[in-house]
Motif scaffolding. Structure first.
Motif, short mmCIF file in Angstrom:
data_model
loop_
_atom_site.label_atom_id
_atom_site.label_comp_id
_atom_site.label_asym_id
_atom_site.label_seq_id
_atom_site.Cartn_x
_atom_site.Cartn_y
_atom_site.Cartn_z
N GLY A 90 0.83 -1.21 0.00
CA GLY A 90 0.00 0.00 0.00
C GLY A 90 0.86 1.25 0.00
O GLY A 90 2.09 1.18 -0.02
N GLY A 91 0.21 2.40 0.04
CA GLY A 91 0.94 3.66 0.01
C GLY A 91 1.69 3.95 1.29
O GLY A 91 2.63 4.74 1.31
N THR A 92 1.28 3.32 2.40
CA THR A 92 1.92 3.57 3.70
C THR A 92 2.69 2.36 4.20
O THR A 92 3.77 2.49 4.75
N LYS A 93 2.10 1.17 4.03
CA LYS A 93 2.77 -0.01 4.57
C LYS A 93 2.77 -1.16 3.55
O LYS A 93 1.90 -1.26 2.68
N SER B 242 -7.68 4.26 3.22
CA SER B 242 -6.33 4.02 3.73
C SER B 242 -5.47 5.22 3.35
O SER B 242 -5.91 6.35 3.55
N THR B 243 -4.28 5.03 2.80
CA THR B 243 -3.50 6.17 2.32
C THR B 243 -4.34 6.94 1.31
O THR B 243 -4.38 8.17 1.31
N GLY C 158 -5.95 9.02 3.77
CA GLY C 158 -4.98 9.43 4.78
C GLY C 158 -4.15 10.63 4.36
O GLY C 158 -3.90 11.54 5.16
N ASP D 102 0.09 12.76 10.76
CA ASP D 102 -0.59 11.88 9.82
C ASP D 102 -2.04 11.65 10.25
O ASP D 102 -2.50 12.18 11.27
N ALA D 103 -2.75 10.85 9.44
CA ALA D 103 -4.18 10.65 9.70
C ALA D 103 -4.40 10.01 11.07
O ALA D 103 -5.36 10.35 11.78
N ARG D 104 -3.50 9.10 11.44
CA ARG D 104 -3.67 8.45 12.75
C ARG D 104 -3.65 9.51 13.88
O ARG D 104 -4.46 9.46 14.81
N PHE E 296 -6.93 11.29 14.02
CA PHE E 296 -7.95 10.49 14.71
C PHE E 296 -7.73 10.55 16.23
O PHE E 296 -8.69 10.62 17.00
N GLY F 98 -9.22 -0.93 5.24
CA GLY F 98 -8.15 0.06 5.36
C GLY F 98 -8.07 0.56 6.79
O GLY F 98 -9.04 0.46 7.54
N SER F 99 -6.92 1.10 7.16
CA SER F 99 -6.74 1.50 8.57
C SER F 99 -7.68 2.60 8.99
O SER F 99 -8.05 2.68 10.16
N ILE F 100 -8.10 3.46 8.06
CA ILE F 100 -9.06 4.50 8.41
C ILE F 100 -10.48 3.92 8.41
O ILE F 100 -11.26 4.13 9.35
N ALA G 130 -10.88 2.11 11.54
CA ALA G 130 -10.57 2.84 12.79
C ALA G 130 -11.85 2.97 13.63
O ALA G 130 -12.94 3.16 13.09
P1 ADP Z 1 -1.98 1.31 3.06
O1 ADP Z 1 -2.58 2.54 2.47
O2 ADP Z 1 -0.50 1.24 2.95
O3 ADP Z 1 -2.67 0.04 2.63
P2 ADP Z 1 -3.31 1.59 5.68
O4 ADP Z 1 -4.58 0.89 5.31
O5 ADP Z 1 -2.70 1.21 7.00
O6 ADP Z 1 -2.15 1.38 4.64
O7 ADP Z 1 -3.62 3.15 5.66
C1 ADP Z 1 -2.64 4.08 5.99
C2 ADP Z 1 -3.31 5.34 6.50
O8 ADP Z 1 -4.11 5.04 7.66
C3 ADP Z 1 -2.31 6.39 6.94
O9 ADP Z 1 -2.78 7.65 6.50
C4 ADP Z 1 -2.31 6.30 8.47
O10 ADP Z 1 -2.00 7.53 9.10
C5 ADP Z 1 -3.75 5.90 8.74
N1 ADP Z 1 -3.92 5.12 9.98
C6 ADP Z 1 -3.18 4.08 10.41
N2 ADP Z 1 -3.64 3.61 11.58
C7 ADP Z 1 -4.71 4.37 11.90
C8 ADP Z 1 -5.64 4.39 13.00
N3 ADP Z 1 -5.52 3.53 14.01
N4 ADP Z 1 -6.63 5.31 12.99
C9 ADP Z 1 -6.75 6.18 11.96
N5 ADP Z 1 -5.91 6.22 10.90
C10 ADP Z 1 -4.91 5.32 10.87
#
Ligand code: ADP
Length: 302
Positions: free
Chosen positions: A17-20, A139-140, A189, A205-207, A210, A251-253, A256
């Protein structure tokens, strides 16, 4: 999509992904071991593939083991990988990913990350009972996979399902896709971080946004709510086109705490006809990984 049993899934998967970047070893359809590393968005294709290879080695992957690879961006029918948002993966254009993986790591099936997750959810998760299903990752960026009558919508250039590049009335910036005011540019994100910077909160960052929202900070709550409202409107728009009955958020957002509730609250502004059921991806962060391996094994069995 009932042609493979979840328990038949055994092998490896990667999700860039764009972040991980995540890789997994999967047994009986369950992620039994996982490794993560940050994605370097500016890295060239060889470095991105080397990052996947290093993580897979840690999990004991050997050449020839089943491998599915999910990536942000589009994969065209010739197997080439292209970033759609060049602000996220800046060096990825015309990359012969399948061939390169085959040369370095071993034979693999490659597909878009949200498309992979949609396959997994449609086969084994939140979309299993649906005729018109969307998986949306927040996500990102914001991505999607659309499964209509049990088939993942696909097309020659690999763009189908990139729902984050739909216009949004909540957005005003130019998106890294080159389009104006997209859902991704306000709800993903990177968009959330840019909105925070516009509030004078640089370098977070988005985390962090939140966390600030959970801490009761109004500026942060407003940014999160705007993201959720943009996603809710996107769901209404997609429902008008596809008659969606179920939407899974990932996605992480998307996963969340509290985010889905905010999307659901914004959806209540839509007429009932445009409000499908909204749930979390039931395979959680494992969805793209499980879907990528499923896509690989289904292809091998053809
Ligand atoms: P990718 O885009 O690499 O697949 P993710 O689904 O983890 O990765 O999304 C990454 C984005 O989610 C980043 O902008 C990060 O700041 C944000 N993020 C990661 N963990 C959390 C969380 N617990 N709550 C809100 N935003 C989060």
């Amino acid at each position: 999509m009932t042609d493979i049993a979840r328990t038949a899934l055994k092998g490896f998967a990667a999700d860039l992904g764009g972040t991980k970047t995540a890789v997994a070893r999967i047994e009986k359809g369950i992620v039994v071991d996982r490794r993560l590393s940050p994605t370097d968005g500016a890295a060239d294709p060889a470095a991105q593939i080397a990052a996947i290879e290093a993580l897979l080695k840690e999990l004991g992957h050997t050449r020839g083991a089943p491998l599915g690879v999910a990536v942000a961006g589009r994969i065209d029918r010739s197997g080439k990988w292209h970033a759609v948002n060049t602000g996220t993966l800046s060096a990825i254009q015309d990359v012969d990913l399948t061939t390169e993986l085959n040369r370095t790591i071993g034979a693999a099936t490659c597909l878009n990350d949200a498309g992979a997750a949609a396959v997994a959810e449609a086969l084994f998760g939140a979309g299993a009972e649906s005729d018109s299903f969307a998986y949306i990752t927040v996500s990102t960026g914001v991505g999607g996979g659309l499964v209509i009558n049990k088939r993942l919508l696909s097309c020659a250039n690999g763009l189908a399902g990139h729902v984050g590049f739909v216009s949004s009335r909540f957005a005003d910036a130019v998106c890294g896709s080159g389009r104006q005011a997209t859902v991704e540019s306000i709800a993903g994100g990177r968009g959330i971080a840019a909105a925070a910077a516009a509030f004078g909160k640089q370098g977070i960052d988005a985390r962090n946004v939140f966390e600030a929202a959970a801490d009761g900070q109004d500026w942060a709550s407003r940014i999160v709510t705007t993201s959720a409202r943009a996603v809710a409107t996107l769901i209404g728009d997609l429902t008008a086109i596809l008659g969606l009955d179920t939407v899974a958020l990932g996605g992480s957002i998307g996963l969340a705490p509290g985010y889905l509730d905010k999307v659901a609250a914004a959806m209540r502004e839509e007429p009932e006809l445009f409000r499908p059921k909204i749930v979390h991806a039931s395979l959680g962060h494992g969805a793209p990984l499980i879907g990528a391996l499923a896509a690989h094994l289904r292809k091998e069995s053809v």
